[in-house]
Design a protein around this motif. Structure first.
Motif, short mmCIF file in Angstrom:
data_model
loop_
_atom_site.label_atom_id
_atom_site.label_comp_id
_atom_site.label_asym_id
_atom_site.label_seq_id
_atom_site.Cartn_x
_atom_site.Cartn_y
_atom_site.Cartn_z
N GLN A 1 0.83 -1.21 0.00
CA GLN A 1 0.00 0.00 0.00
C GLN A 1 0.87 1.27 0.00
N GLY A 2 0.51 2.18 -0.88
CA GLY A 2 1.20 3.47 -0.90
C GLY A 2 2.58 3.44 -1.53
N SER A 3 2.96 2.30 -2.14
CA SER A 3 4.31 2.21 -2.71
C SER A 3 4.42 2.97 -4.03
N GLY A 4 3.28 3.36 -4.58
CA GLY A 4 3.32 4.12 -5.83
C GLY A 4 2.82 3.36 -7.05
N LYS A 5 2.06 2.30 -6.85
CA LYS A 5 1.57 1.48 -7.97
C LYS A 5 0.75 2.30 -8.97
N THR A 6 -0.26 2.99 -8.45
CA THR A 6 -1.19 3.69 -9.34
C THR A 6 -0.46 4.80 -10.11
N THR A 7 0.30 5.60 -9.38
CA THR A 7 1.05 6.68 -10.01
C THR A 7 1.99 6.11 -11.07
N THR A 8 2.70 5.04 -10.69
CA THR A 8 3.69 4.48 -11.60
C THR A 8 3.03 3.83 -12.82
N GLU B 1 -11.09 5.95 -9.30
CA GLU B 1 -11.16 7.36 -9.71
C GLU B 1 -9.78 7.97 -9.89
N GLN B 2 -8.87 7.59 -9.02
CA GLN B 2 -7.50 8.11 -9.11
C GLN B 2 -6.88 7.74 -10.47
N LEU B 3 -7.07 6.50 -10.88
CA LEU B 3 -6.49 6.06 -12.14
C LEU B 3 -7.17 6.74 -13.32
N THR C 1 10.42 3.75 -6.46
CA THR C 1 9.73 5.04 -6.47
C THR C 1 10.29 5.96 -5.39
N LYS C 2 9.97 7.21 -5.51
CA LYS C 2 10.33 8.25 -4.53
C LYS C 2 11.84 8.38 -4.34
N LEU C 3 12.56 8.14 -5.41
CA LEU C 3 14.01 8.33 -5.33
C LEU C 3 14.37 9.81 -5.25
N ASP C 4 13.38 10.67 -5.43
CA ASP C 4 13.62 12.10 -5.28
C ASP C 4 13.63 12.50 -3.81
N GLY C 5 13.22 11.59 -2.94
CA GLY C 5 13.17 11.90 -1.51
C GLY C 5 14.56 11.90 -0.90
N ILE D 1 13.02 4.16 -12.43
CA ILE D 1 13.00 4.84 -11.14
C ILE D 1 12.01 6.00 -11.20
N GLY D 2 11.29 6.17 -10.10
CA GLY D 2 10.35 7.28 -10.00
C GLY D 2 11.03 8.41 -9.25
N VAL D 3 10.99 9.60 -9.84
CA VAL D 3 11.72 10.71 -9.23
C VAL D 3 10.84 11.93 -8.99
N GLY D 4 9.54 11.69 -8.78
CA GLY D 4 8.67 12.82 -8.50
C GLY D 4 7.22 12.42 -8.66
N GLU D 5 6.33 13.32 -8.29
CA GLU D 5 4.92 12.99 -8.37
C GLU D 5 4.33 13.22 -9.76
N LYS D 6 5.01 14.03 -10.56
CA LYS D 6 4.47 14.35 -11.88
C LYS D 6 4.54 13.14 -12.81
N1 GTP Z 1 7.88 12.22 -4.56
C1 GTP Z 1 7.36 11.15 -5.15
N2 GTP Z 1 6.13 10.75 -4.82
C2 GTP Z 1 5.64 9.65 -5.43
C3 GTP Z 1 6.38 8.90 -6.37
N3 GTP Z 1 5.61 7.87 -6.76
C4 GTP Z 1 4.45 7.96 -6.09
N4 GTP Z 1 4.45 9.04 -5.27
C5 GTP Z 1 3.41 9.48 -4.34
O1 GTP Z 1 3.15 8.48 -3.40
C6 GTP Z 1 1.80 8.48 -3.02
C7 GTP Z 1 1.20 7.09 -3.17
O2 GTP Z 1 1.18 6.76 -4.54
P1 GTP Z 1 0.09 5.80 -5.19
O3 GTP Z 1 0.45 5.67 -6.62
O4 GTP Z 1 -1.27 6.23 -4.87
O5 GTP Z 1 0.44 4.46 -4.41
P2 GTP Z 1 -0.31 3.07 -4.50
O6 GTP Z 1 0.72 2.02 -4.38
O7 GTP Z 1 -1.17 3.01 -5.70
O8 GTP Z 1 -1.19 3.10 -3.18
P3 GTP Z 1 -2.46 2.16 -2.81
O9 GTP Z 1 -3.28 2.04 -4.03
O10 GTP Z 1 -3.12 2.88 -1.70
O11 GTP Z 1 -1.87 0.86 -2.37
C8 GTP Z 1 1.12 9.50 -3.89
O12 GTP Z 1 0.97 10.69 -3.16
C9 GTP Z 1 2.09 9.71 -5.05
O13 GTP Z 1 1.99 10.99 -5.60
C10 GTP Z 1 7.72 9.35 -6.70
O14 GTP Z 1 8.46 8.77 -7.49
N5 GTP Z 1 8.14 10.48 -6.05
#
Ligand code: GTP
Ligand code: MG
Length: 442
Positions: A109-116, A145-147, A247-251, A272-277
């Motif tokens: 959860q929250g690892s960035g699946k949807t964003t990635t 909805e997020q996707l 993901t979140k290598l920009d942190g 590698i994910g380097v930001g939210e955009k």
């Molecule tokens: N800074 C930064 N934030 C990221 C990156 N990838 C994802 N995020 C943020 O991390 C948070 C969680 O991302 P999601 O894509 O919703 O994660 P998820 O794995 O789909 O989460 P669940 O569906 O709840 O399991 C969001 O606020 C994203 O914007 C990244 O590479 N860098």
């Protein structure tokens, strides 16, 4: 993220590089410091142990001992072994034999699946594919909805059904929908849980059966350090991953996960994910990361940044010049001027090989002055000299030094470093530049 590690390794290298001959003691002392620096950066202890042992064995071997520059040889070995630890090959997606290909995103959860998933769809679209995003996380309406919202943003279709349909059925339906849309890649977002548990694994293997994915990609949060490595190991043993996306290598993580995960799991890091955009996703290049960590400058990243300060016309010319190796001091000067417009000079200069050495000897805040000096030197050259620096012999160097109020050795230094940089650029243009980067120059 790797600044501290980079700085520490730089110190060790300066010491090793300054010695004419290296004794076993010198090597062991150097490696002891390398070991500490890696452990401090939270690199997995087994990775550190193995890495140091490999470097030591080679450093004591003939290739170093018989070399005229043993220190440089050791640095070269450290670089090569670091690249090997990171996985040698650049990360790329492998398509299925028959379209459509299927990439399934998995992760906690929250690892960035949807964003990635959405970033990946954009990446595929930009490389000429026809992606379809699939919302197979039906635990929460918000996830769907997020996707959908992300799909809209990047103009990629999203296949979804309500939360009442099982994710397995959604996947099966998405596959038939893909045919009518002539989709070439499905990117499937799945549900994450806080912990790896039986229920999650059961669901994932059901989805795998329905989708027959050619890529099963684990999104791992680099900020979680060695926990990321442990969960990747566990996921891999349960669902057989084909790739990792950090993901979140920009942190502000210390980078230990990025350096250990490939070696510990045996699974390649692909992106590698380097930001939210949406465009904050980069293909993973072990050699680029290694040279960055080792402070050898990252000419590619530099070019990418410089890009924004150049207009398109200039960028096209630059690309051509790099390919034909006719990048000259005039171009160098206009780059320096572009750098000036780009803000924090020190940070950018660090990415430029040669220049980073030039400024590292300067006290804090002196970079601007150094830039002015370089500018003055180039301005004291004739147009012919700027285009063909090779013709600048001893008497010309003296004249240039006088004209710009510097010492001859300053001119020597500038010319040496410029020729070093030219070599690197030539290398970059000859295929070492990744495709997407070349695309930006077109
Ligand atoms: N800074 C930064 N934030 C990221 C990156 N990838 C994802 N995020 C943020 O991390 C948070 C969680 O991302 P999601 O894509 O919703 O994660 P998820 O794995 O789909 O989460 P669940 O569906 O709840 O399991 C969001 O606020 C994203 O914007 C990244 O590479 N860098
Ligand atoms: Mg999600």
């Amino acid at each position: 993220m790797f600044e501290i590690l980079s700085e520490k390794l730089g110190k060790v290298f300066r010491l090793l590089g300054s010695k004419g001959k290296l004794t076993e003691n010198d090597i062991d002392e150097g490696l002891r410091q390398v070991r500490l620096a890696l452990l401090e950066a939270d690199v997995h202890f087994k990775v550190v142990k193995d890495f140091v042992a490999r470097v030591r064995e080679r450093a004591l071997g003939a290739e170093v001992q018989q070399s005229l520059t043993p220190g440089q040889q050791v640095i070269k070995i450290v670089n090569e072994e670091l690249v090997a630890t990171l996985g040698n090959e650049p990360g790329r997606l492998i398509a299925a034999g028959q379209p459509p290909s299927v990439a399934m995103m998995v992760g906690l959860q929250g690892s960035g699946k949807t964003t990635t998933a959405a970033k990946l769809a954009l990446h595929l679209k930009r490389s000429g594919q026809r992606p379809l995003l699939v919302a197979a996380d039906n635990r929460r309406p918000a996830a769907i909805e997020q996707l959908i919202a992300l799909g809209k943003q990047i103009d990629v279709p999203v296949y979804s059904e309500g939360t009442s349909v099982s994710s397995k059925d959604v996947c099966a339906h998405a596959l038939s929908k893909a045919k009518s849309l002539a989709t070439t890649w499905l990117v499937v977002d799945t549900a994450g849980r806080l912990h790896i548990d039986e229920e999650m694994m059961k669901e994932l293997s059901q989805l795998k059966n329905a989708l027959k994915p050619n890529e099963v990609l684990l999104a791992v949060d680099a900020m979680t350090g060695q926990d990321a490595v442990r969960s990747a190991e566990e996921f891999h043993s349960r669902v057989n991953l084909t790739g990792l996306i950090l993901t979140k290598l920009d942190g502000d993580a210390r980078g230990g996960a990025a350096l250990s995960i490939r070696w510990v799991t045996g699974v390649p890091v692909k992106f590698i994910g380097v930001g939210e955009k949406m465009d904050a996703l980069e293909a993973f290049y072990p050699d680029r990361l290694a040279s960055r960590i080792l402070g050898m400058g990252d000419v590619l990243t530099f070019i990418e940044k410089a890009q924004s300060a150049y207009d398109e016309q200039q960028a096209k010319q630059l690309k051509k010049k790099m390919e034909t190796a006719s990048f000259d001091l005039d171009d160098f000067l206009s780059q320096l001027r572009a750098i000036k417009q780009m803000g924090p000079v020190g940070q950018l200069l660090d990415m430029l090989p040669g220049v980073s050495k030039l400024t590292s000897r300067l006290p804090e805040g002196m970079e601007e002055k150094q830039l002015k000096k370089v500018e003055a030197m180039i301005l004291s050259m004739t147009p012919q000299e700027r285009q063909h620096p090779a013709i600048i012999g001893g008497s010309r160097r003296k004249r240039i030094a006088r004209g710009s109020g510097v010492q001859t050795h300053d001119v020597n230094q500038l010319l040496n470093q410029f020729s070093q940089m030219q070599k690197l650029m030539k290398m970059g243009a000859k295929g070492k530049l990744p495709k997407n980067l070349m695309g930006m120059f077109r």
